[in-house]
Design a protein around this motif. Structure first.
Motif: not given
Length: 268
Positions: A143-171
């Protein structure tokens, strides 16, 4: 990271997913792994340009899906790094041509029949069909993120979707970090980003204008040992392969006006 198929994603566009895919793929290949990188951004492909292979695309991923060519015919070998191959996205088809089932089969064939050690899947921006197709074949994610609010917020959403799909190794890869802005409190600190997102770090890539130059030239910066950001992409590749590589020391601020942002991230 044990996963052989890894999706490179972010949610937000323009954070450096495609550049990351090209640079980490090239670094892994240069280190000896047999690597395929796949562009799933149908209609807006760029991975071929970033890698300097746009003039050699004959068949693309959708041609493979639709049976217009064999997978071998769509694989473009990078002449600079023998172990590196690209499967380009289609520029002319729309996202309705995407198929999770065919994506899974394509990745399976790359690993089981073509003998690739690693497949990096460059996901389009957003959380719609392109992301869903890219993630469907992956066992791991960068998961690629820039250290800014909008990017981190979108990354938070993506991480939740990845976990829901069973993607086990997230870095997590924090890209385009500017230490002087962190010191002033004008940019999120690494520790803040990690605390908000709650996933393991695998790389911190500094802002470096030579990345833009290398992208325009179609030559991954990770192949240039004098490039500072390229060196961090090489470190990411080494960490993916299991090496213990320390992170460069970064001076952190004592907290600026961005310090209270955690209230925005209460969903996970």
């Amino acid at each position: 990271m044990d996963a052989k198929a890894i999706v490179v994603t972010s949610g937000k566009g323009g954070v450096g997913k495609t550049t990351t895919t090209a640079n980490v793929g090239a670094a892994l290949a240069k280190a000896g792994e047999k690597v395929a990188v796949i562009d799933t951004d149908v209609g807006l492909r760029n991975l071929d340009v970033v890698m300097g292979l746009e003039g050699r695309v004959v068949y693309d991923l959708i041609d493979v899906f639709e049976g217009e060519c064999k997978l071998k015919q769509a694989l473009i070998r990078d002449k600079r790094v023998e172990n590196l191959h690209l499967v380009a996205a289609s520029q002319t088809k729309d996202k309705s041509a995407l198929s999770e089932e065919r994506m899974q089969e394509t990745v399976r064939l790359l690993i089981e029949e073509e003998g690739f050690d690693r497949v990096l899947i460059d996901s389009p921006a957003g959380i719609e069909s392109g992301f869903q197709t890219a993630a469907s074949a992956a066992g791991g994610a960068l998961v690629v993120v820039n250290p800014e609010v909008s990017s981190v917020r979108d990354a938070d959403r993506i991480i939740g979707l990845l976990e829901a799909r069973g993607v086990d190794e997230v870095r997590l890869i924090i890209n385009r970090l500017r230490p002087e802005m962190v010191q002033r409190g004008d940019m999120l600190e690494v520790d803040d980003v990690l605390e908000i997102l709650g996933v393991k770090l695998i790389g911190i890539v500094p802002e470096d204008e030579r990345i833009l130059v290398s992208t325009n030239l179609g030559s991954p910066a990770s192949l240039d040992e004098s490039n500072k950001a390229g060196n961090e992409f090489r470190n990411i590749a080494r960490r993916l392969a299991g090496d213990e590589i320390p992170y460069a020391a970064l001076e952190q601020s004592s907290g600026g006006f961005l310090g209270g942002l955690r209230r925005l991230f209460g969903g996970r």
